[in-house]
Design a protein around this motif. Sequence first.
Motif, PDB file in Angstrom:
ATOM      1  N   MET A 143      -7.428   1.921  -0.544  1.00 55.03           N
ATOM      2  CA  MET A 143      -6.932   0.627  -0.101  1.00 55.03           C
ATOM      3  C   MET A 143      -6.358  -0.122  -1.298  1.00 55.03           C
ATOM      4  O   MET A 143      -7.054  -0.333  -2.284  1.00 55.03           O
ATOM      5  CB  MET A 143      -8.084  -0.151   0.521  1.00 55.03           C
ATOM      6  CG  MET A 143      -7.705  -1.530   0.952  1.00 55.03           C
ATOM      7  SD  MET A 143      -8.326  -1.746   2.541  1.00 55.03           S
ATOM      8  CE  MET A 143      -7.364  -2.453   3.598  1.00 55.03           C
ATOM      9  N   PRO A 144      -5.118  -0.516  -1.221  1.00 56.05           N
ATOM     10  CA  PRO A 144      -4.507  -1.207  -2.345  1.00 56.05           C
ATOM     11  C   PRO A 144      -5.135  -2.590  -2.560  1.00 56.05           C
ATOM     12  O   PRO A 144      -5.540  -3.255  -1.612  1.00 56.05           O
ATOM     13  CB  PRO A 144      -3.043  -1.340  -1.952  1.00 56.05           C
ATOM     14  CG  PRO A 144      -2.893  -0.812  -0.587  1.00 56.05           C
ATOM     15  CD  PRO A 144      -4.205  -0.286  -0.132  1.00 56.05           C
ATOM     16  N   ASN A 145      -5.199  -3.001  -3.830  1.00 54.21           N
ATOM     17  CA  ASN A 145      -5.760  -4.313  -4.108  1.00 54.21           C
ATOM     18  C   ASN A 145      -4.716  -5.400  -3.839  1.00 54.21           C
ATOM     19  O   ASN A 145      -3.552  -5.113  -3.589  1.00 54.21           O
ATOM     20  CB  ASN A 145      -6.309  -4.385  -5.540  1.00 54.21           C
ATOM     21  CG  ASN A 145      -5.236  -4.244  -6.604  1.00 54.21           C
ATOM     22  OD1 ASN A 145      -4.086  -4.600  -6.386  1.00 54.21           O
ATOM     23  ND2 ASN A 145      -5.612  -3.724  -7.741  1.00 54.21           N
ATOM     24  N   ARG A 146      -5.176  -6.620  -3.914  1.00 52.67           N
ATOM     25  CA  ARG A 146      -4.315  -7.758  -3.577  1.00 52.67           C
ATOM     26  C   ARG A 146      -3.093  -7.850  -4.495  1.00 52.67           C
ATOM     27  O   ARG A 146      -2.001  -8.178  -4.044  1.00 52.67           O
ATOM     28  CB  ARG A 146      -5.145  -9.040  -3.655  1.00 52.67           C
ATOM     29  CG  ARG A 146      -4.578 -10.164  -2.859  1.00 52.67           C
ATOM     30  CD  ARG A 146      -5.497 -11.339  -2.885  1.00 52.67           C
ATOM     31  NE  ARG A 146      -6.435 -11.198  -1.791  1.00 52.67           N
ATOM     32  CZ  ARG A 146      -7.145 -12.182  -1.301  1.00 52.67           C
ATOM     33  NH1 ARG A 146      -7.078 -13.369  -1.829  1.00 52.67           N
ATOM     34  NH2 ARG A 146      -7.954 -11.992  -0.297  1.00 52.67           N
ATOM     35  N   GLN A 147      -3.299  -7.556  -5.783  1.00 48.45           N
ATOM     36  CA  GLN A 147      -2.196  -7.638  -6.735  1.00 48.45           C
ATOM     37  C   GLN A 147      -1.124  -6.591  -6.428  1.00 48.45           C
ATOM     38  O   GLN A 147       0.064  -6.890  -6.438  1.00 48.45           O
ATOM     39  CB  GLN A 147      -2.710  -7.474  -8.158  1.00 48.45           C
ATOM     40  CG  GLN A 147      -1.626  -7.654  -9.207  1.00 48.45           C
ATOM     41  CD  GLN A 147      -2.166  -7.556 -10.616  1.00 48.45           C
ATOM     42  OE1 GLN A 147      -3.336  -7.298 -10.832  1.00 48.45           O
ATOM     43  NE2 GLN A 147      -1.304  -7.764 -11.582  1.00 48.45           N
ATOM     44  N   SER A 148      -1.547  -5.365  -6.119  1.00 50.08           N
ATOM     45  CA  SER A 148      -0.556  -4.335  -5.816  1.00 50.08           C
ATOM     46  C   SER A 148       0.139  -4.617  -4.486  1.00 50.08           C
ATOM     47  O   SER A 148       1.319  -4.301  -4.325  1.00 50.08           O
ATOM     48  CB  SER A 148      -1.182  -2.938  -5.818  1.00 50.08           C
ATOM     49  OG  SER A 148      -2.094  -2.777  -4.772  1.00 50.08           O
ATOM     50  N   ALA A 163       0.782  -7.660  -3.368  1.00 54.14           N
ATOM     51  CA  ALA A 163       1.733  -8.734  -3.676  1.00 54.14           C
ATOM     52  C   ALA A 163       2.975  -8.151  -4.350  1.00 54.14           C
ATOM     53  O   ALA A 163       4.105  -8.536  -4.038  1.00 54.14           O
ATOM     54  CB  ALA A 163       1.078  -9.785  -4.561  1.00 54.14           C
ATOM     55  N   GLN A 164       2.768  -7.193  -5.260  1.00 52.67           N
ATOM     56  CA  GLN A 164       3.887  -6.550  -5.932  1.00 52.67           C
ATOM     57  C   GLN A 164       4.731  -5.770  -4.924  1.00 52.67           C
ATOM     58  O   GLN A 164       5.958  -5.838  -4.932  1.00 52.67           O
ATOM     59  CB  GLN A 164       3.380  -5.629  -7.032  1.00 52.67           C
ATOM     60  CG  GLN A 164       4.476  -5.002  -7.864  1.00 52.67           C
ATOM     61  CD  GLN A 164       3.912  -4.166  -8.983  1.00 52.67           C
ATOM     62  OE1 GLN A 164       3.037  -3.324  -8.748  1.00 52.67           O
ATOM     63  NE2 GLN A 164       4.386  -4.386 -10.184  1.00 52.67           N
ATOM     64  N   GLU A 165       4.064  -5.046  -4.039  1.00 55.21           N
ATOM     65  CA  GLU A 165       4.767  -4.284  -3.004  1.00 55.21           C
ATOM     66  C   GLU A 165       5.568  -5.220  -2.103  1.00 55.21           C
ATOM     67  O   GLU A 165       6.711  -4.931  -1.754  1.00 55.21           O
ATOM     68  CB  GLU A 165       3.751  -3.486  -2.188  1.00 55.21           C
ATOM     69  CG  GLU A 165       4.366  -2.513  -1.225  1.00 55.21           C
ATOM     70  CD  GLU A 165       3.316  -1.678  -0.509  1.00 55.21           C
ATOM     71  OE1 GLU A 165       3.045  -1.972   0.679  1.00 55.21           O
ATOM     72  OE2 GLU A 165       2.783  -0.749  -1.123  1.00 55.21           O
ATOM     73  N   SER A 193       7.383  -0.484   6.706  1.00 52.58           N
ATOM     74  CA  SER A 193       6.296  -0.017   7.570  1.00 52.58           C
ATOM     75  C   SER A 193       4.946  -0.570   7.105  1.00 52.58           C
ATOM     76  O   SER A 193       4.167  -1.090   7.898  1.00 52.58           O
ATOM     77  CB  SER A 193       6.279   1.507   7.589  1.00 52.58           C
ATOM     78  OG  SER A 193       5.210   1.971   8.370  1.00 52.58           O
ATOM     79  N   ASN A 194       4.671  -0.461   5.802  1.00 50.95           N
ATOM     80  CA  ASN A 194       3.418  -0.987   5.253  1.00 50.95           C
ATOM     81  C   ASN A 194       3.309  -2.487   5.443  1.00 50.95           C
ATOM     82  O   ASN A 194       2.250  -3.007   5.812  1.00 50.95           O
ATOM     83  CB  ASN A 194       3.302  -0.661   3.759  1.00 50.95           C
ATOM     84  CG  ASN A 194       3.108   0.809   3.501  1.00 50.95           C
ATOM     85  OD1 ASN A 194       2.720   1.563   4.388  1.00 50.95           O
ATOM     86  ND2 ASN A 194       3.386   1.225   2.282  1.00 50.95           N
TER      87      ASN A 194
END
Length: 119
Positions: free
Chosen positions: A1-6, A8-10, A86-87
């Motif tokens: 599961m990606p963290n909040r920072q990644s 936001a970057q995505e 999609s994400n």
Amino acid sequence: MPNRQSQAQEDTYFRVMRILKDNPDLTQRELAEQLGVSVGSLNYCLKALIEKGWIKMQNFSQSKNKFGYVYILTRKGISEKAALTSNFLKRKRTEYEALKAEIESLSSELQSSSEDAKA
């Protein structure tokens, strides 16, 4: 599961690519204003997207940008944008469902409080 920072970057990558797809000749300042970020932050993001091979910068004499550059999504960038879309959509649907449940819970709680106050 990606963290909040990644995430936001995505999301930022997605938003940048989405805008550039339809407006490749925006200046960095115009793009930064549309995104609500600083020009420095946008420059950092654009460099990352170029390094990933998702966008390329081309000299374009017809550009309204005084430097004459346009930002073009590459084939890889178009593919990545589809995955990011999609994400993003999945995450927003999950957020929507959680928010909808919270609204229903709060509405029910408010209704119960109103009925208790009347009694």
